[in-house]
Design a protein around this motif. Structure first.
Motif, mmCIF file in Angstrom:
data_model
loop_
_atom_site.group_PDB
_atom_site.id
_atom_site.type_symbol
_atom_site.label_atom_id
_atom_site.label_comp_id
_atom_site.label_asym_id
_atom_site.label_seq_id
_atom_site.Cartn_x
_atom_site.Cartn_y
_atom_site.Cartn_z
ATOM 1 N N ASP A 1 -0.623 4.323 -1.941
ATOM 2 C CA ASP A 1 -1.778 4.896 -1.246
ATOM 3 C C ASP A 1 -1.346 5.665 -0.002
ATOM 4 O O ASP A 1 -1.880 6.741 0.292
ATOM 5 C CB ASP A 1 -2.768 3.795 -0.846
ATOM 6 C CG ASP A 1 -3.453 3.170 -2.049
ATOM 7 O OD1 ASP A 1 -3.483 3.799 -3.119
ATOM 8 O OD2 ASP A 1 -3.951 2.035 -1.907
ATOM 9 N N ASP A 2 -0.374 5.124 0.732
ATOM 10 C CA ASP A 2 0.125 5.796 1.940
ATOM 11 C C ASP A 2 0.783 7.129 1.594
ATOM 12 O O ASP A 2 0.584 8.128 2.288
ATOM 13 C CB ASP A 2 1.119 4.902 2.689
ATOM 14 C CG ASP A 2 0.468 3.659 3.283
ATOM 15 O OD1 ASP A 2 -0.780 3.627 3.401
ATOM 16 O OD2 ASP A 2 1.217 2.722 3.626
ATOM 17 N N LEU A 3 1.565 7.150 0.527
ATOM 18 C CA LEU A 3 2.231 8.387 0.119
ATOM 19 C C LEU A 3 1.227 9.445 -0.321
ATOM 20 O O LEU A 3 1.370 10.630 0.009
ATOM 21 C CB LEU A 3 3.243 8.113 -0.992
ATOM 22 C CG LEU A 3 4.476 7.314 -0.581
ATOM 23 C CD1 LEU A 3 5.288 6.924 -1.811
ATOM 24 C CD2 LEU A 3 5.320 8.080 0.418
ATOM 25 N N ALA B 1 -1.872 9.703 0.708
ATOM 26 C CA ALA B 1 -2.554 10.163 1.918
ATOM 27 C C ALA B 1 -1.687 11.152 2.693
ATOM 28 O O ALA B 1 -2.186 12.185 3.176
ATOM 29 C CB ALA B 1 -2.923 8.969 2.802
ATOM 30 N N LYS B 2 -0.399 10.866 2.807
ATOM 31 C CA LYS B 2 0.501 11.778 3.513
ATOM 32 C C LYS B 2 0.603 13.116 2.794
ATOM 33 O O LYS B 2 0.607 14.174 3.436
ATOM 34 C CB LYS B 2 1.891 11.144 3.659
ATOM 35 C CG LYS B 2 1.914 10.031 4.671
ATOM 36 C CD LYS B 2 3.279 9.367 4.722
ATOM 37 C CE LYS B 2 3.220 8.171 5.648
ATOM 38 N NZ LYS B 2 4.505 7.472 5.728
ATOM 39 N N ASP C 1 0.809 -1.222 0.000
ATOM 40 C CA ASP C 1 0.000 0.000 0.000
ATOM 41 C C ASP C 1 0.843 1.273 0.000
ATOM 42 O O ASP C 1 0.351 2.350 0.357
ATOM 43 C CB ASP C 1 -0.916 0.020 1.233
ATOM 44 C CG ASP C 1 -1.948 -1.093 1.199
ATOM 45 O OD1 ASP C 1 -2.409 -1.440 0.101
ATOM 46 O OD2 ASP C 1 -2.296 -1.611 2.281
ATOM 47 N N THR C 2 2.103 1.173 -0.394
ATOM 48 C CA THR C 2 3.012 2.319 -0.336
ATOM 49 C C THR C 2 2.473 3.525 -1.092
ATOM 50 O O THR C 2 2.479 4.648 -0.572
ATOM 51 C CB THR C 2 4.407 1.935 -0.868
ATOM 52 O OG1 THR C 2 4.915 0.869 -0.076
ATOM 53 C CG2 THR C 2 5.356 3.110 -0.832
#
Length: 88
Positions: free
Chosen positions: A48-50, A52-53, A45-46
Motif C-alpha cells: 500500500d505504501d509503494l 501511494a508513493k 503495509d509495504t
C-alpha cells in the motif's frame, strides 16, 4: 516425503520476530523430511505504501514500472526470510 507449499501473508512477516517464527515453521517442515516451497508477501503495509508513493509521482504510472516497484516488497521479505533460515 511430500512437497509442501507454504504461503505467508504480510502480517506473518511484519517484523523480525515474526520473520523468525516463519523461518522456524519452514525449517521444521523441511526437517520433517519434506521438500518446501515458500511464498511470502511484502511486509505489513509495504505494498500500500509503494502504491501511494507511485501515485504521488505519477497518477497513471506504466504497468511495467508498477510491476517492478511492487516486486520490491516481496523481494525484501524473502531476503529477510532467507537470512533467518540461514541463521537457524
Amino acid at each position: 516425503m511430500a512437497l509442501i507449499v507454504q504461503k505467508f501473508g504480510g502480517s506473518s512477516v511484519a517484523d523480525a520476530a515474526r520473520v523468525m517464527n516463519v523461518a522456524r515453521i519452514v525449517t521444521d517442515t523441511y526437517k520433517a523430511g519434506n521438500d518446501v516451497v515458500v511464498v511470502v508477501s511484502a511486509q505489513g503495509d509495504t505494498t500500500d505504501d509503494l502504491i501511494a508513493k507511485a501515485q504521488e509521482i505519477n497518477k497513471n504510472p506504466a504497468k511495467r514500472e508498477m510491476d517492478q516497484l511492487l516486486t520490491a516488497g516481496e523481494q525484501i521479505s524473502i531476503s529477510l526470510l532467507a537470512m533467518a533460515i540461514e541463521s537457524l
